[in-house]
Design an enzyme around this catalytic site. Structure first.
Site, PDB file in Angstrom:
ATOM      1  N   ASN A 109       0.779  -1.231   0.000  1.00  0.00           N
ATOM      2  CA  ASN A 109       0.000   0.000   0.000  1.00  0.00           C
ATOM      3  C   ASN A 109       0.813   1.285   0.000  1.00  0.00           C
ATOM      4  O   ASN A 109       0.294   2.360   0.266  1.00  0.00           O
ATOM      5  CB  ASN A 109      -0.977  -0.022   1.181  1.00  0.00           C
ATOM      6  CG  ASN A 109      -2.108  -1.017   0.923  1.00  0.00           C
ATOM      7  OD1 ASN A 109      -2.416  -1.319  -0.233  1.00  0.00           O
ATOM      8  ND2 ASN A 109      -2.706  -1.536   1.986  1.00  0.00           N
ATOM      9  N   ASN A 132      -5.480  -5.121   3.043  1.00  0.00           N
ATOM     10  CA  ASN A 132      -6.276  -4.237   3.903  1.00  0.00           C
ATOM     11  C   ASN A 132      -7.332  -3.404   3.190  1.00  0.00           C
ATOM     12  O   ASN A 132      -7.506  -2.215   3.504  1.00  0.00           O
ATOM     13  CB  ASN A 132      -5.326  -3.359   4.733  1.00  0.00           C
ATOM     14  CG  ASN A 132      -4.701  -4.203   5.836  1.00  0.00           C
ATOM     15  OD1 ASN A 132      -5.372  -5.067   6.412  1.00  0.00           O
ATOM     16  ND2 ASN A 132      -3.430  -3.989   6.108  1.00  0.00           N
ATOM     17  N   THR A 241       4.743  -8.361   8.395  1.00  0.00           N
ATOM     18  CA  THR A 241       3.648  -7.534   7.879  1.00  0.00           C
ATOM     19  C   THR A 241       2.736  -8.390   6.997  1.00  0.00           C
ATOM     20  O   THR A 241       3.115  -9.474   6.552  1.00  0.00           O
ATOM     21  CB  THR A 241       4.169  -6.382   6.996  1.00  0.00           C
ATOM     22  OG1 THR A 241       4.799  -6.957   5.856  1.00  0.00           O
ATOM     23  CG2 THR A 241       5.135  -5.485   7.734  1.00  0.00           C
ATOM     24  N   TYR A 276       2.955   7.258   3.038  1.00  0.00           N
ATOM     25  CA  TYR A 276       2.976   5.907   3.640  1.00  0.00           C
ATOM     26  C   TYR A 276       1.978   4.998   2.925  1.00  0.00           C
ATOM     27  O   TYR A 276       2.289   3.856   2.587  1.00  0.00           O
ATOM     28  CB  TYR A 276       2.659   6.015   5.130  1.00  0.00           C
ATOM     29  CG  TYR A 276       2.651   4.677   5.837  1.00  0.00           C
ATOM     30  CD1 TYR A 276       3.816   3.933   5.956  1.00  0.00           C
ATOM     31  CD2 TYR A 276       1.475   4.161   6.374  1.00  0.00           C
ATOM     32  CE1 TYR A 276       3.817   2.698   6.582  1.00  0.00           C
ATOM     33  CE2 TYR A 276       1.468   2.923   7.013  1.00  0.00           C
ATOM     34  CZ  TYR A 276       2.637   2.201   7.110  1.00  0.00           C
ATOM     35  OH  TYR A 276       2.624   0.988   7.726  1.00  0.00           O
ATOM     36  N   HIS A 277       0.776   5.495   2.718  1.00  0.00           N
ATOM     37  CA  HIS A 277      -0.239   4.776   1.957  1.00  0.00           C
ATOM     38  C   HIS A 277      -0.596   5.596   0.720  1.00  0.00           C
ATOM     39  O   HIS A 277      -0.664   6.817   0.808  1.00  0.00           O
ATOM     40  CB  HIS A 277      -1.537   4.626   2.774  1.00  0.00           C
ATOM     41  CG  HIS A 277      -1.483   3.549   3.788  1.00  0.00           C
ATOM     42  ND1 HIS A 277      -2.337   3.513   4.857  1.00  0.00           N
ATOM     43  CD2 HIS A 277      -0.716   2.439   3.898  1.00  0.00           C
ATOM     44  CE1 HIS A 277      -2.093   2.438   5.588  1.00  0.00           C
ATOM     45  NE2 HIS A 277      -1.094   1.771   5.032  1.00  0.00           N
ATOM     46  N   HIS A 293       6.233  -3.712  13.502  1.00  0.00           N
ATOM     47  CA  HIS A 293       6.840  -4.217  12.272  1.00  0.00           C
ATOM     48  C   HIS A 293       8.280  -3.756  12.092  1.00  0.00           C
ATOM     49  O   HIS A 293       8.707  -2.769  12.664  1.00  0.00           O
ATOM     50  CB  HIS A 293       6.043  -3.745  11.058  1.00  0.00           C
ATOM     51  CG  HIS A 293       4.663  -4.295  11.006  1.00  0.00           C
ATOM     52  ND1 HIS A 293       4.383  -5.617  11.234  1.00  0.00           N
ATOM     53  CD2 HIS A 293       3.479  -3.702  10.745  1.00  0.00           C
ATOM     54  CE1 HIS A 293       3.081  -5.801  11.114  1.00  0.00           C
ATOM     55  NE2 HIS A 293       2.512  -4.661  10.835  1.00  0.00           N
TER      56      HIS A 293
HETATM   57  N1  CTP Z   1       3.971  -1.626   2.678  1.00  0.00           N
HETATM   58  C1  CTP Z   1       5.230  -1.162   2.321  1.00  0.00           C
HETATM   59  N2  CTP Z   1       5.523   0.171   2.417  1.00  0.00           N
HETATM   60  C2  CTP Z   1       4.605   1.039   2.873  1.00  0.00           C
HETATM   61  C3  CTP Z   1       3.313   0.587   3.254  1.00  0.00           C
HETATM   62  C4  CTP Z   1       3.039  -0.749   3.146  1.00  0.00           C
HETATM   63  O1  CTP Z   1       6.086  -1.952   1.937  1.00  0.00           O
HETATM   64  N3  CTP Z   1       4.909   2.338   2.912  1.00  0.00           N
HETATM   65  C5  CTP Z   1       3.647  -3.058   2.520  1.00  0.00           C
HETATM   66  C6  CTP Z   1       3.795  -3.851   3.817  1.00  0.00           C
HETATM   67  O2  CTP Z   1       4.263  -5.146   3.507  1.00  0.00           O
HETATM   68  C7  CTP Z   1       2.369  -3.920   4.330  1.00  0.00           C
HETATM   69  C8  CTP Z   1       1.564  -3.975   3.045  1.00  0.00           C
HETATM   70  O3  CTP Z   1       2.292  -3.161   2.118  1.00  0.00           O
HETATM   71  O4  CTP Z   1       2.096  -5.047   5.102  1.00  0.00           O
HETATM   72  C9  CTP Z   1       0.149  -3.479   3.216  1.00  0.00           C
HETATM   73  O5  CTP Z   1       0.180  -2.197   3.757  1.00  0.00           O
HETATM   74  P1  CTP Z   1      -0.695  -1.777   5.013  1.00  0.00           P
HETATM   75  O6  CTP Z   1      -2.110  -2.027   4.736  1.00  0.00           O
HETATM   76  O7  CTP Z   1      -0.259  -0.419   5.394  1.00  0.00           O
HETATM   77  O8  CTP Z   1      -0.202  -2.763   6.129  1.00  0.00           O
HETATM   78  P2  CTP Z   1      -0.054  -2.252   7.654  1.00  0.00           P
HETATM   79  O9  CTP Z   1      -1.416  -1.865   8.138  1.00  0.00           O
HETATM   80  O10 CTP Z   1       0.991  -1.201   7.755  1.00  0.00           O
HETATM   81  O11 CTP Z   1       0.541  -3.416   8.416  1.00  0.00           O
HETATM   82  P3  CTP Z   1      -0.047  -4.829   8.639  1.00  0.00           P
HETATM   83  O12 CTP Z   1       0.948  -5.680   7.960  1.00  0.00           O
HETATM   84  O13 CTP Z   1      -0.057  -4.934  10.127  1.00  0.00           O
HETATM   85  O14 CTP Z   1      -1.415  -4.927   8.034  1.00  0.00           O
END
Ligand code: CTP
Length: 319
Positions: A109, A132, A241, A276-277, A293
Site C-alpha cells: 500500500n 487491507n 507484515t 505511507y499509503h 513491524h
Molecule cells: N507496505 C510497504 N511500504 C509502505 C506501506 C506498506 O512496503 N509504505 C507493505 C507492507 O508489507 C504492508 C503492506 O504493504 O504489510 C500493506 O500495507 P498496510 O495495509 O499499510 O499494512 P499495515 O497496516 O501497515 O501493516 P499490517 O501488515 O499490520 O497490516
C-alpha cells in the site's frame, strides 16, 4: 476445544539461508531482471517445511464449532469465542485448494504507487493479491482494479470506515465488500485482541447482504511458522507484515511473484517525498519503537531476493 496458538512450528535445521546477504545501497535493477526458477522452487520447498499455505490460509469448518475458545496469537492471555456468524463463514475446504498460477502480483500500500501507471501491469497478472481493503477505483491507473484475494485487518473497519458510525459509512463498507465479488477475503481475526466487534460487523453484513466473497481466517500457527521460516534464513522478524505474509504464502500458489507498492521509506530514490499509503494520510510508524513491524528489514530481504531473481520488486514507474 481450547486451541493453543503456541503449539507450533517444527524448526528444521537443514534449511539453507536464502537471501541472507544483502546490500541495501545497491540499486534495484529492473531492466535486466530474469526469473530464477530454480531458486524460486527451492524457496517454495523450504517454506513448505514450516507451513502449508494451502492449509494455513484458513481454519476450516470441521475443526471448530460455535462457542469454541481461541487464544489470540499476540495477546495470548486474551481469548475470544467462535461466533455463529464466524462459524457459518468458515470455509469447508481451502479457498486456495488446487490453485496454481503462473504470474501473481502482490500489491502493497505504499504511496510509491502514485503516478506509477502500474495499473494495467498489475491487472495483467493471473492472480492479484491486495492488502487491507485498499481502495482501487479512484487509483486504478496506478494500482489496477483486479483483486483475487484481499486481506482485512479488523482495524481497517475503524481506520478506513470510521467504525461504521453512520449509515453512510456502513454503505461505503458494504459497497467495498460487494465490489469483491468472487474474491477471497482474508481476515486475520485471531491475531490481536480488540477487533472482535469489527470482525462481527463485517461478517453480519456479508451474511445479511449475501455478499459473494469467499471468507478465510488464517490458522493460529501461520504467524509463528512464517517467522520460523524467515528466522532460519537469518531474518529476525518480530511481527511479519501482511505484505510479507502474502509473499510467503504466495510462493505455494504462484511461479513468478511480482511485488508492487512495497516501499517503507519516506522518500523515493530521487529524494521526492513518498506517502505511507497511496490512499490516506497515515504517517510512517515503522520508525517509532511502538510499531510492531520491521518493514525496512523486510524490504532489504525482498530486495535481496529480487536481485537473485526469486521475485520481482517493482519500485519505479511502469510506462
Ligand atoms: N507496505 C510497504 N511500504 C509502505 C506501506 C506498506 O512496503 N509504505 C507493505 C507492507 O508489507 C504492508 C503492506 O504493504 O504489510 C500493506 O500495507 P498496510 O495495509 O499499510 O499494512 P499495515 O497496516 O501497515 O501493516 P499490517 O501488515 O499490520 O497490516
Amino acid at each position: 476445544a481450547h486451541v493453543d496458538p503456541t503449539a507450533v512450528t517444527r524448526v528444521s535445521k537443514d534449511v539453507k539461508p536464502v537471501g541472507a546477504s544483502y546490500n541495501h545501497t545497491a540499486k534495484l535493477s529492473s531492466n535486466n531482471w530474469t526469473f530464477n526458477k530454480t531458486l524460486s522452487n527451492l524457496i517454495r520447498k523450504n517454506i513448505l517445511r514450516f507451513l502449508d499455505p494451502e492449509r494455513d490460509i484458513s481454519i476450516l469448518k470441521g475443526t471448530l464449532k460455535p462457542g469454541d475458545i481461541i487464544h489470540y496469537v499476540f495477546d495470548r492471555h486474551s481469548t475470544t469465542n467462535i461466533s455463529e456468524n464466524l462459524y457459518r463463514l468458515l470455509p469447508t475446504v481451502s479457498p486456495m485448494k488446487n490453485q496454481h498460477h503462473k504470474r501473481c502480483a502482490i500489491v502493497g500500500n505504499s504511496g510509491i504507487l502514485l503516478n506509477s501507471s502500474c495499473g494495467p501491469d498489475i491487472d495483467s497478472h493471473d492472480f492479484v493479491i491486495r492488502c487491507n481493503l485498499a481502495p482501487v477505483d479512484e487509483f486504478s491507473q496506478d494500482v489496477g482494479r483486479r483483486t483475487n484475494l484481499v486481506t482485512m485487518n479488523p482495524s481497517v473497519v475503524q481506520r478506513a470506515f470510521q467504525d461504521l458510525v453512520s449509515e453512510e459509512w456502513r454503505d461505503r463498507f458494504l459497497q467495498r465488500l460487494q465490489s469483491l465479488s468472487g474474491s477471497v477475503l482474508w481476515i486475520p481475526a485471531f491475531m490481536a485482541k480488540g477487533g472482535e466487534e469489527r470482525v462481527e460487523w463485517a461478517l453480519r453484513l456479508i451474511l445479511s447482504h449475501t455478499v459473494d466473497v469467499r471468507t478465510a481466517f488464517p490458522s493460529l500457527r501461520l504467524l509463528h511458522a512464517v517467522r520460523g521460516y524467515w528466522l532460519t534464513n537469518h531474518v529476525h522478524i518480530k511481527r511479519p507484515t501482511t505484505g510479507l505474509l502474502m509473499y510467503t504464502m504466495a510462493t505455494r500458489f504462484c511461479d513468478e511473484i511480482h511485488l508492487y507498492g512495497f516501499w517503507p521509506f519516506s522518500h523515493d530514490p530521487q529524494g521526492k517525498p513518498v506517502k505511507y499509503h497511496y490512499y490516506d494520510t497515515l504517517k510512517y510508524e515503522y520508525t517509532s519503537s511502538s510499531s510492531p513491524h520491521t518493514m525496512p528489514l523486510e524490504f532489504r530481504t525482498l530486495s535481496a531476493l529480487h536481485r537473485q531473481g526469486a521475485l520481482r520488486l517493482h519500485t519505479g514507474t511502469c510506462d
